[in-house]
Design an enzyme around this catalytic site. Sequence first.
Site, mmCIF file in Angstrom:
data_model
loop_
_atom_site.group_PDB
_atom_site.id
_atom_site.type_symbol
_atom_site.label_atom_id
_atom_site.label_comp_id
_atom_site.label_asym_id
_atom_site.label_seq_id
_atom_site.Cartn_x
_atom_site.Cartn_y
_atom_site.Cartn_z
ATOM 1 N N ASP A 99 0.873 -1.168 0.000
ATOM 2 C CA ASP A 99 0.000 0.000 0.000
ATOM 3 C C ASP A 99 0.911 1.219 0.000
ATOM 4 O OD1 ASP A 99 -2.294 1.524 0.097
ATOM 5 O OD2 ASP A 99 -2.416 1.488 2.288
ATOM 6 N N GLU B 262 -1.143 -1.201 -6.125
ATOM 7 C CA GLU B 262 -2.371 -0.575 -6.600
ATOM 8 C C GLU B 262 -1.996 0.621 -7.470
ATOM 9 O OE1 GLU B 262 -6.516 0.675 -4.372
ATOM 10 O OE2 GLU B 262 -4.674 0.547 -3.232
ATOM 11 N N CYS C 281 -12.388 -5.791 6.007
ATOM 12 C CA CYS C 281 -11.571 -6.559 6.948
ATOM 13 C C CYS C 281 -10.887 -7.658 6.130
ATOM 14 C CB CYS C 281 -12.445 -7.179 8.038
ATOM 15 S SG CYS C 281 -11.575 -8.444 8.996
ATOM 16 N N CYS D 160 -12.179 -11.392 7.321
ATOM 17 C CA CYS D 160 -13.503 -11.967 7.069
ATOM 18 C C CYS D 160 -14.256 -11.269 5.936
ATOM 19 C CB CYS D 160 -14.341 -11.930 8.345
ATOM 20 S SG CYS D 160 -14.851 -10.261 8.797
ATOM 21 N N CYS E 93 -12.531 -5.308 13.976
ATOM 22 C CA CYS E 93 -13.598 -5.773 13.100
ATOM 23 C C CYS E 93 -14.769 -6.230 13.972
ATOM 24 C CB CYS E 93 -13.114 -6.912 12.226
ATOM 25 S SG CYS E 93 -14.432 -7.655 11.256
ATOM 26 N N CYS F 193 -15.387 -10.319 13.076
ATOM 27 C CA CYS F 193 -14.491 -11.413 13.480
ATOM 28 C C CYS F 193 -13.535 -11.010 14.597
ATOM 29 C CB CYS F 193 -13.707 -11.945 12.283
ATOM 30 S SG CYS F 193 -12.426 -10.814 11.691
ATOM 31 N N ASP G 40 -3.395 0.671 7.627
ATOM 32 C CA ASP G 40 -2.614 0.531 6.400
ATOM 33 C C ASP G 40 -2.184 -0.910 6.151
ATOM 34 O OD1 ASP G 40 -2.760 3.293 5.935
ATOM 35 O OD2 ASP G 40 -1.104 3.634 7.341
#
Length: 370
Positions: free
Chosen positions: A184, A268, A321, A324, A341, A344, A351
């Site tokens: 990222d 990305e 997340c 999950c 989360c 889960c 990040d």
Amino acid sequence: MTVREKAYKFRLCPNKEQKILINKSVGCARYVYNHFLDKAKENEYQSYSKFSKQLTQLKKEMKWLKEPDKFSLQNALKDLDRSFKNFFKGKYGFPKFKSKKNPKNSYRTNKFTRKSGTTNIEIKYNKIKLPKLGWIKFRKSKEIKGEILNVTVTRTNTDKYFISIAVTEDIEGLAKTDKQIGIDLGLKEFAIISDGEKIANARILKQYEKKIGRLNRSLARKEKGSNNWYKVKNKLGKVHEKIANIRLDFLHKLSTKLIKENQLIVVETLKVKNMLKNSKLAKSISDVSWSKFIELLTYKAKWYGRDLVKIDTFFVSSQLCSNCGYKNENVKDLKVRKWECPECKSFWDRDINASINILNEGLKIKASTT
Ligand SMILES: [Zn+2]
């Protein structure tokens, strides 16, 4: 085993006479380029071979064009030819005249083997033999491996000389590994890796910002075009050159490290494109140089037989997340750095979670295309 092209760049240390001839050669190459660009503007671009014949004629009329080595002028024509081909393909705009005032001016010469087996370009220890110039010292900071193709001689407007030696070399691929990562790209940190590593920015600009500010103010006070104005302008050029070098070095080291350690890397690219459209962010992004980084990763992956997956479609990498798949809208707020989360109960650094999602998305893309 694959063959790759590579360029080695070194500082060149010509003596006085060699400097004069380099400056002349650079000038002649520029003259030839501009002369034929002018012709092309008058009656359409024809072809390299036509212009090449006309160049032979031109050299008879203008004896000074015989002073530099002949490859430098042919290569100027080849460069013009490439500029036109790119223009016709719609890749770039109409070719522009080369200006003496460009920060860098250069010419290129080719390696050539005579029937006797001797060559016009040779390297011995820290000296290089170039056509018409003879032996010139250079700062040989690393060994040159591979077969020499051509050499570009560059003169900067800060009066420095460089050579770039293009070679082809055989490379062994790296041993396969199982490691896969998602990256990222960030502003606060340069990169966040899905294995948990955060890579800080090479904070270069900050360090030099004051200096640049001072020089810019000083430049504004000078009369444009005066000797003092040029002096300050040169100093500014040197600082920018230094920053660019430090940054490129950082990007090279990081990309090599990541390529060596990992079999598959996911980045990305859409995010880079989108953020560059935002002019406010563009400055800081050009400061962290994401595009250059992706370019380096791309060709190094090719060299070393690694997989680079580029994600160029939009997906909400930070809100999902990565354990999950629950979508947490609260994370839209950039201030949320850590979150749990609700589904889960995984606890996330914003990040790192995003970079794991990038890796997962890349694996999905790869599975669907192979
Ligand atoms: Zn979850």
